[in-house]
Design a protein around this motif. Structure first.
Motif, mmCIF file in Angstrom:
data_model
loop_
_atom_site.group_PDB
_atom_site.id
_atom_site.type_symbol
_atom_site.label_atom_id
_atom_site.label_comp_id
_atom_site.label_asym_id
_atom_site.label_seq_id
_atom_site.Cartn_x
_atom_site.Cartn_y
_atom_site.Cartn_z
ATOM 1 N N LEU A 72 0.857 -1.179 0.000
ATOM 2 C CA LEU A 72 0.000 0.000 0.000
ATOM 3 C C LEU A 72 0.894 1.229 0.000
ATOM 4 O O LEU A 72 1.966 1.241 0.609
ATOM 5 C CB LEU A 72 -0.910 0.008 1.230
ATOM 6 C CG LEU A 72 -1.972 -1.098 1.292
ATOM 7 C CD1 LEU A 72 -2.771 -0.990 2.588
ATOM 8 C CD2 LEU A 72 -2.906 -1.023 0.096
ATOM 9 N N LEU A 73 0.430 2.282 -0.682
ATOM 10 C CA LEU A 73 1.253 3.477 -0.829
ATOM 11 C C LEU A 73 0.419 4.722 -0.578
ATOM 12 O O LEU A 73 -0.646 4.909 -1.187
ATOM 13 C CB LEU A 73 1.838 3.536 -2.250
ATOM 14 C CG LEU A 73 2.661 4.784 -2.588
ATOM 15 C CD1 LEU A 73 3.978 4.755 -1.808
ATOM 16 C CD2 LEU A 73 2.928 4.862 -4.089
ATOM 17 N N HIS A 106 1.170 -3.306 -7.277
ATOM 18 C CA HIS A 106 1.498 -4.703 -7.577
ATOM 19 C C HIS A 106 2.428 -4.708 -8.777
ATOM 20 O O HIS A 106 2.180 -4.036 -9.785
ATOM 21 C CB HIS A 106 0.220 -5.478 -7.902
ATOM 22 C CG HIS A 106 0.472 -6.862 -8.462
ATOM 23 N ND1 HIS A 106 0.834 -7.081 -9.772
ATOM 24 C CD2 HIS A 106 0.426 -8.079 -7.871
ATOM 25 C CE1 HIS A 106 0.990 -8.384 -9.956
ATOM 26 N NE2 HIS A 106 0.735 -9.001 -8.829
ATOM 27 N N VAL A 107 3.527 -5.458 -8.706
ATOM 28 C CA VAL A 107 4.454 -5.556 -9.831
ATOM 29 C C VAL A 107 5.283 -6.830 -9.699
ATOM 30 O O VAL A 107 5.515 -7.318 -8.590
ATOM 31 C CB VAL A 107 5.377 -4.311 -9.889
ATOM 32 C CG1 VAL A 107 6.320 -4.276 -8.682
ATOM 33 C CG2 VAL A 107 6.146 -4.242 -11.199
ATOM 34 N N VAL A 112 13.787 -6.502 -6.043
ATOM 35 C CA VAL A 112 12.777 -6.130 -5.054
ATOM 36 C C VAL A 112 13.088 -4.768 -4.450
ATOM 37 O O VAL A 112 12.205 -3.926 -4.258
ATOM 38 C CB VAL A 112 12.693 -7.197 -3.944
ATOM 39 C CG1 VAL A 112 11.751 -6.748 -2.829
ATOM 40 C CG2 VAL A 112 12.244 -8.525 -4.524
ATOM 41 N N GLY A 113 14.364 -4.527 -4.139
ATOM 42 C CA GLY A 113 14.754 -3.256 -3.532
ATOM 43 C C GLY A 113 14.374 -2.057 -4.390
ATOM 44 O O GLY A 113 13.880 -1.043 -3.880
ATOM 45 N N TYR A 126 3.740 0.794 2.801
ATOM 46 C CA TYR A 126 3.641 -0.046 3.981
ATOM 47 C C TYR A 126 2.869 -1.313 3.614
ATOM 48 O O TYR A 126 2.374 -1.440 2.498
ATOM 49 C CB TYR A 126 2.988 0.691 5.153
ATOM 50 C CG TYR A 126 1.576 1.170 4.926
ATOM 51 C CD1 TYR A 126 0.483 0.473 5.430
ATOM 52 C CD2 TYR A 126 1.335 2.347 4.232
ATOM 53 C CE1 TYR A 126 -0.810 0.923 5.235
ATOM 54 C CE2 TYR A 126 0.033 2.819 4.031
ATOM 55 C CZ TYR A 126 -1.039 2.096 4.533
ATOM 56 O OH TYR A 126 -2.315 2.539 4.327
ATOM 57 N N ARG A 127 2.779 -2.257 4.571
ATOM 58 C CA ARG A 127 2.232 -3.588 4.294
ATOM 59 C C ARG A 127 2.920 -4.202 3.073
ATOM 60 O O ARG A 127 2.271 -4.731 2.175
ATOM 61 C CB ARG A 127 0.726 -3.536 4.088
ATOM 62 C CG ARG A 127 -0.071 -3.222 5.345
ATOM 63 C CD ARG A 127 -1.545 -3.420 5.118
ATOM 64 N NE ARG A 127 -2.328 -3.002 6.270
ATOM 65 C CZ ARG A 127 -3.656 -3.002 6.311
ATOM 66 N NH1 ARG A 127 -4.341 -3.405 5.255
ATOM 67 N NH2 ARG A 127 -4.299 -2.605 7.378
ATOM 68 N N ILE A 128 4.223 -4.111 3.055
ATOM 69 C CA ILE A 128 5.004 -4.611 1.920
ATOM 70 C C ILE A 128 5.031 -6.139 1.969
ATOM 71 O O ILE A 128 5.331 -6.739 2.995
ATOM 72 C CB ILE A 128 6.433 -4.042 1.952
ATOM 73 C CG1 ILE A 128 6.385 -2.512 1.881
ATOM 74 C CG2 ILE A 128 7.267 -4.618 0.815
ATOM 75 C CD1 ILE A 128 7.713 -1.849 2.156
ATOM 76 N N LYS A 129 4.706 -6.770 0.859
ATOM 77 C CA LYS A 129 4.703 -8.228 0.783
ATOM 78 C C LYS A 129 5.471 -8.664 -0.458
ATOM 79 O O LYS A 129 5.198 -8.197 -1.566
ATOM 80 C CB LYS A 129 3.267 -8.765 0.723
ATOM 81 C CG LYS A 129 3.202 -10.288 0.708
ATOM 82 C CD LYS A 129 1.772 -10.788 0.770
ATOM 83 C CE LYS A 129 1.719 -12.308 0.779
ATOM 84 N NZ LYS A 129 0.333 -12.821 0.822
#
Length: 366
Positions: A72-73, A106-107, A112-113, A126-129
């Protein structure tokens, strides 16, 4: 079509022709038959069949990104535009949906970084998955995607519930005055006995309930995605493209895109005096809504519905879905179908008995 394996290496390795190209030849052959009555001779002579070593649609290709990144952003519209520009060159299956300063990102990427840093540069992620596709495949073992995935759909009426069940969804009855509790949604998710679940709420107020239930389900090891569908017609649009044979993340992207591409409208009756964007309405007035905003005030449901369709199709459209409510006149669907046949003969129309209260008509335009 015969040459497509020569043009794309994954097709050559799998021993198949391009599926989209094959579909196009079928479409053109059908067109020739309908227009001329003759059977065309364009069927390719060498349609390759899948071989045992074919690349599975459920698995990431050898050359595809290794990771799925979701978060989420908090950012403004300018920031999300910059985010898309930064992510497009480094990944695929990119989707940024939301509004009012909150976005779901979503991507698929190898880095990843870089995907997370792109979010940090424009706002607060936040809520990074992060999911590694190789690990995901290992957990599935030999089970098919169809065995591990389910869809939970909200529906405000029995007719809409029946349509959702026909598409294979587990239904949670919901709607104005009948909001489901988090427990109801969680029980529906758990009743699927699936490793992967997609949840489709039917209005903006139900999205937080679905998100809360999804958080509980994730803590129990279930992979859950909530697509922020805000109308029943968007739920149906998402269900129409659902394909359990695809990878989970690709299915979510496809369903989300279908929902976003569906403009929503409806006819309802005012229950109190209020100031709207179309003027002051009084109890008993018939209101026409587009994407949640009142655009017209009238006295007759049928006339207001015709006006609503004209307004919505001004911006174009190929498919119109009409969901008839429990309080609508029996001939409303036929009347609107005739109206569209006269004014927009190029538009395909689908009429369904939704049985929803409060809204004699729900409209989707794709």
């Amino acid at each position: 079509l015969d040459r497509t394996p020569e043009l794309l290496e994954p097709l050559r390795r799998a021993g198949v022709v391009d599926a989209g190209g094959r579909g196009l030849t079928v479409l053109l052959d059908s067109l020739v038959r309908v227009v001329t009555g003759e059977h065309p001779m364009s069927t390719p002579a060498r349609v390759a069949l899948p071989q045992p070593h074919a690349v599975s649609d459920d698995l990431p290709g050898e050359e595809g990104p290794a990771f799925e990144v979701m978060y989420l952003l908090e950012a403004d519209d300018v920031g999300t535009a910059a985010l898309k520009a930064a992510l497009e060159p480094i990944g695929d299956s990119l989707l940024v949906v939301g509004g009012d300063g909150l976005w779901n990102v979503h991507v698929h990427v190898d880095d990843v970084g870089a995907a997370v840093e792109a979010g940090i540069r424009v706002g607060r992620p936040y809520r990074i998955k992060v999911t590694h596709f190789g690990d995901q495949v290992g957990r599935r073992g030999g089970r098919t995607t169809a065995d591990v995935r389910a869809v939970v759909a909200f529906a405000p009426g029995e007719g809409l519930a029946a349509l959702a069940r026909q598409c294979g969804a587990i239904v949670v009855l919901a709607g104005p005055g009948n909001r489901p509790a988090t427990r109801d949604v969680l029980e529906a998710i758990q009743s699927a006995h699936a490793q992967e679940v997609v949840v489709l709420p039917d209005d903006a107020d139900s999205v937080p309930v679905a998100e809360a239930a999804a958080e509980f389900a994730r803590s129990g090891g279930i992979r859950v995605a909530v697509i922020p569908t805000r109308a029943s017609v968007q739920v149906l649009a998402a269900l129409a493209v659902h394909d359990s044979g695809r990878r989970y993340e690709d299915d979510v992207v496809s369903m989300t895109a279908a929902a976003r591409a569906t403009r929503t409208g409806g006819i309802t009756t005012a229950v109190r005096e209020s100031l709207t964007s179309a003027g002051v309405c009084r109890p008993g007035d018939v209101l026409g809504l587009v994407d949640g905003d009142v655009v017209s005030i009238g006295a007759d449901v049928g006339a207001a519905a015709e006006d609503l369709l004209d307004r919505m199709l001004t911006a174009g459209g190929e498919l119109v879905t009409l969901i008839i409510g429990s309080s609508a006149a029996p001939d409303l669907g036929a009347r609107l179908s005739r109206h569209l046949a006269q004014t927009r003969p190029e538009v395909e129309v689908g009429v369904h008995d939704g049985g929803q209260p409060h809204y004699p008509l729900l409209v989707g335009v794709e």
